[in-house]
Write a protein that holds these residues in place. Structure first.
Motif: not given
Length: 332
Positions: A47-48, A51-57, A104-105, A117-123
């Motif tokens: 999972r990402l 962190s700045p490192e993951d966002v940069a990747q 991510g792989v 990526s995913t965005v879940v609403y109403g969980a």
């Protein structure tokens, strides 16, 4: 002046209906090495984070495949989702909204080669949750090796059982999604406006839309409420992230509607744009038309005067057309 550039297809499925089996990392083991044909056995699914490192990747991968991206938007969405997951139910410090997830792989050199990526609403509500699957992206040298299918399975699994998953499918992605159990529900037309066309159009400088929204001064809550009535769930954190990329193009008029635009790369994306359909509210077609015309004037003027942008993109949902070719794919 809008130019149609083609269509995407809106698809949906129930997560519980998906067959989660696969040949690549079939158990969806996280943080454990697995093999990919011709790519060795040092690959890891994880999972990402924000962190700045993951966002940069993430930014590097999306740019490599020519996908419009905004680093600050991703950072804000992932951060706000982490805040939502860790905050108490009576904590009002964060924007209401969906929870953004990213999987991510990474290869043996710890480079991101596949992403979803995913965005879940109403969980956390009494209604059935729904969510969006987006940005299933694989680096070109890792395609046709099962990475996209694995990332899609990871994304769906993270959304939880019985969640209705929705996505917009390109022509290239439709076979993957239809095979996974998605079904077409709408067609989405992509319209564009180039900066050159915007600059050549005569702009009525006397026309202006509503004043720029004061997000922290109460307009943010008003826009979030209006959008929830249109969209079906509160997504204030995402609206805020989009708004922050182009605050001068965020407007609202109580009793009429709201409009937001966001920047990704060198493109300006319009939306969401909606009418004020909250219970008990009525709107006049003339006022809403005037609101939209003035907003589009503002957008055109902004594009023509902003050298960092080369065009505007807007996606408009439409009914399914049998000629779209979807029927030919349903047998996959």
């Amino acid at each position: 002046r809008g130019i149609a550039r083609g269509r995407h297809v809106g698809l949906e499925t129930a997560v519980s209906a998906i067959d989660q089996r696969g040949t690549l990392n079939p158990d969806l083991s996280y943080d454990e090495e697995f093999c990919i044909i011709d790519k060795g056995c040092g690959n890891v699914l994880r999972r990402l984070t924000a962190s700045p490192e993951d966002v940069a990747q993430l930014d590097a991968l999306l740019r490599e495949v020519n996908f419009d991206a905004n680093v600050n938007e991703w950072l804000q969405l992932l951060t706000s989702s982490e805040d939502l997951l860790t905050s108490s139910s009576d904590d009002d410090s964060s924007e209401p909204g969906g929870v953004t997830g990213a999987h991510g792989v990474f290869d043996e050199n710890d480079e991101l080669v596949g992403f979803g990526s995913t965005v879940v609403y109403g969980a956390d509500s009494s209604t059935s949750p729904f969510g969006w699957v987006g940005n299933i992206v694989v680096r070109s040298d890792y395609r046709k090796r099962g990475v996209a299918s694995m990332v899609l399975r990871a994304a769906l699994e993270s959304m939880g059982p019985n969640t209705v998953a929705v996505l917009d499918a390109s022509d290239m992605g439709q076979p993957l999604y239809l095979k996974a159990g998605f079904r077409p529900v709408a067609s989405v037309r992509r319209w564009t406006l180039s900066r050159e066309d915007a600059a050549s159009d005569a702009i009525d400088t006397s026309a202006s839309s509503a004043s720029t929204a004061d997000w922290d001064g109460g307009d943010g809550a008003l826009i979030t409420a209006m959008d929830a009535a249109v969209f079906g769930a509160s997504r204030g954190n995402m609206l805020r992230a989009w708004r922050d990329t182009a605050p001068e193009l965020c407007v609202v008029e109580d009793g009429v509607g709201y409009a937001i635009a966001h920047v990704r790369g060198c493109k300006l994306y319009l939306g969401p744009i909606g009418l004020d359909v909250r219970p008990g509210n009525t709107y006049e077609s003339i006022r809403t038309r005037t609101f939209m015309e003035r907003y589009l004037t503002r957008v055109t003027r902004h594009l023509a005067s902003n050298e960092s942008l080369d065009g505007v993109v807007v996606y408009v949902p439409e009914g399914l057309d049998p000629m779209d070719g979807v029927e030919d794919l349903e047998g996959l």
